[in-house]
Each structure stands twice: as C-alpha cells, then as structure tokens.
Write an enzyme that holds these catalytic residues in place. Structure first.
Site, PDB file in Angstrom:
ATOM      1  N   ASP A   2       0.824  -1.203   0.000  1.00 24.05           N
ATOM      2  CA  ASP A   2       0.000   0.000   0.000  1.00 24.05           C
ATOM      3  C   ASP A   2       0.864   1.261   0.000  1.00 24.05           C
ATOM      4  O   ASP A   2       1.983   1.261   0.520  1.00 24.05           O
ATOM      5  CB  ASP A   2      -0.899  -0.009   1.247  1.00 24.05           C
ATOM      6  N   ASN A  50     -10.530  -3.457  -5.909  1.00 25.37           N
ATOM      7  CA  ASN A  50      -9.781  -2.419  -6.614  1.00 25.37           C
ATOM      8  C   ASN A  50     -10.415  -2.020  -7.955  1.00 25.37           C
ATOM      9  O   ASN A  50     -10.058  -0.987  -8.531  1.00 25.37           O
ATOM     10  CB  ASN A  50      -8.319  -2.838  -6.843  1.00 25.37           C
TER      11      ASN A  50
HETATM   12  C1  IPE Z   1      -1.420   0.111  -3.526  1.00 29.08           C
HETATM   13  O1  IPE Z   1      -1.229   1.484  -3.483  1.00 29.08           O
HETATM   14  C2  IPE Z   1      -1.466  -0.426  -4.933  1.00 29.08           C
HETATM   15  C3  IPE Z   1      -2.728  -1.093  -5.323  1.00 29.08           C
HETATM   16  C4  IPE Z   1      -3.784  -1.270  -4.555  1.00 29.08           C
HETATM   17  C5  IPE Z   1      -2.809  -1.593  -6.691  1.00 29.08           C
HETATM   18  P1  IPE Z   1      -2.472   2.475  -3.468  1.00 29.08           P
HETATM   19  O2  IPE Z   1      -2.804   2.787  -4.883  1.00 29.08           O
HETATM   20  O3  IPE Z   1      -3.589   1.909  -2.651  1.00 29.08           O
HETATM   21  O4  IPE Z   1      -1.843   3.739  -2.768  1.00 29.08           O
HETATM   22  P2  IPE Z   1      -2.585   4.785  -1.805  1.00 29.08           P
HETATM   23  O5  IPE Z   1      -3.277   4.005  -0.716  1.00 29.08           O
HETATM   24  O6  IPE Z   1      -3.549   5.538  -2.654  1.00 29.08           O
HETATM   25  O7  IPE Z   1      -1.477   5.639  -1.279  1.00 29.08           O
HETATM   26 MG    MG Z   2      -4.198   2.173  -0.700  1.00 29.17          MG
END
Ligand code: IPE
Ligand code: MG
Length: 219
Positions: A2, A50
């Site tokens: 994350d 996601n």
């Molecule tokens: C994690 O980083 C990557 C995926 C879930 C693909 P994020 O995209 O969730 O990063 P933040 O939480 O917005 O900082």
């Molecule tokens: Mg995230």
C-alpha cells in the site's frame, strides 16, 4: 503493498507513477526475500475491490502486469522463482488470465521461492469459490470440515502465511488471505510501498523472529 498513490501525490506526480515505482519495489523485495531464503511470498497486487478505481488507473495497472509478467522471465530463472496465482482468473481480462496461467506453467520447474500473485483476489471471494468448488466436486457441504474446505482454496499446497506485512501506515487486512491468516503474525510499517528496500523487509522479519507464537495454547 500500500501507499503507491500517496508516494506519487507527495511528489506532485500522477498515481500511475506511484504504481510504476511500486513495481520496482516489488522486484527489490522479491529479490531480497529470495536471498533471505523465504520459501513463499504472496504479493497483494490487485483486490476484488480495486475495480472501483477509475478505469484509467485500473487500465494502467493491468497494462503493467501485461507488460512485465513475461519480460521478467530471466529474473525468475536467475532467482529460481516459481510464479503462482491467487484470486479469480474469471474476473480478469482474458489475455492477463492467460498470461498468468502460461507463466505459472513456464516457471513450474523452478524450485526456489514461490511468488504468489494475488490478482483479482479477495479473501471472502476465495472462501466462496472454495465452497462452490467443493459442492461441484460432490462434497457434502453440510458436513464440510476445515481440512476439506482448505483443500479447495486457491493454492491448497501452500502453507498458511507466518507473517503478513502491510505498508503505508494503514491498520487493516483489506480482505487479504482471510482463511489462511488465522494465526499469522502481522507487521505494520509506515513506509510507503515504493520506498521499501531490503532493510524494511529485514526489520519485518526481525520483528517476526521476536514473536512468541502460541496458536491459542500456552507455552
Ligand atoms: C497500492 O497502493 C497499490 C494497489 C492497490 C494496486 P495504493 O494505490 O492503494 O496507494 P494509496 O493508498 O492511494 O497511497
Ligand atoms: Mg491504498
């Protein structure tokens, strides 16, 4: 893994740049884990939730996977890495599901660390798919026990995780390995995923080594 978005935002860059850096971090950590003798490493790449992100971001992440999965074949070979998949391939773009399947077959001969890509993965989704698979296989759902249900999970031969690491300062599991994590140790780090180096992994493992695991019993 994350913190890719926050890492980019802090630099005034697009979230997609964070994912690109996150991919580099993933490669660093895979290499470091393999060198440390870790046998199984599951990377939570993309969850069943996601898909709620913008189509630009989802498309970019899928594009990265498509572009790098096969092009890293030499890296897997050098490090004896076997790729596996956790998650529902049915919900992935067809060409990505096919590419993952091919790479799992092509790296099956490597006997080093196994890297499990959790892609279109959700813990609840995995449990539901396992129950459905068990039913389809003719198991009596009414008398199903833990051992039998475990055998219908995505990768039943892979042991339950000893340690689950989350980066970027959030204290949640976000639907990760719900069934398998019953007695996992957790490690939370404030470091954003793109900033992860071998040192962060060493810190996590050192923390794990100082835990006392009792599995509900007493020592
Ligand atoms: C994690 O980083 C990557 C995926 C879930 C693909 P994020 O995209 O969730 O990063 P933040 O939480 O917005 O900082
Ligand atoms: Mg995230």
């Amino acid at each position: 893994m994350d913190g890719n978005g926050r890492w980019a935002k802090a630099r005034g860059e697009l979230r997609t740049q964070g994912h690109l850096e996150g991919l580099k971090a993933a490669k660093r950590i895979v290499k470091a884990a393999a060198d440390m003798g870790i046998r199984y490493l599951t990377l939570y790449v993309f969850s069943t939730e996601n898909w709620k992100r913008t189509s630009d971001e989802v498309g970019f992440i899928m594009g990265l996977i498509k572009q790098y999965l096969r092009s890293e074949l030499e890296f897997y070979e050098e490090n004896h890495i076997r790729l596996r998949h956790a998650g529902d391939p049915g919900g992935l773009p067809q060409e990505i599901a096919a590419e993952i399947n091919d790479m799992c077959i092509e790296t099956k001969k490597y006997t080093g660390m196994q890297v499990i890509l959790a892609l279109n993965y959700g813990g609840r989704d995995e449990i539901m798919r396992a129950i459905n698979r068990a039913a389809e296989a003719g198991e009596n759902i009414v008398s199903l026990n833990e051992t039998t249900l475990s055998s219908y999970m995505d990768n039943p031969d892979i042991p339950d995780p000893d340690l689950i690491i989350r980066s970027a300062g959030e204290y949640r599991t976000s639907n990760f390995l719900l069934w398998e994590s019953a007695y996992a140790e957790y490690y939370f780090s404030p470091v954003l995923w793109p900033d992860w180096t071998e040192k962060e992994l060493q810190n996590a493992v050192e923390s794990y080594q100082n835990r006392e695991r009792k599995y509900g019993g007493i020592t």
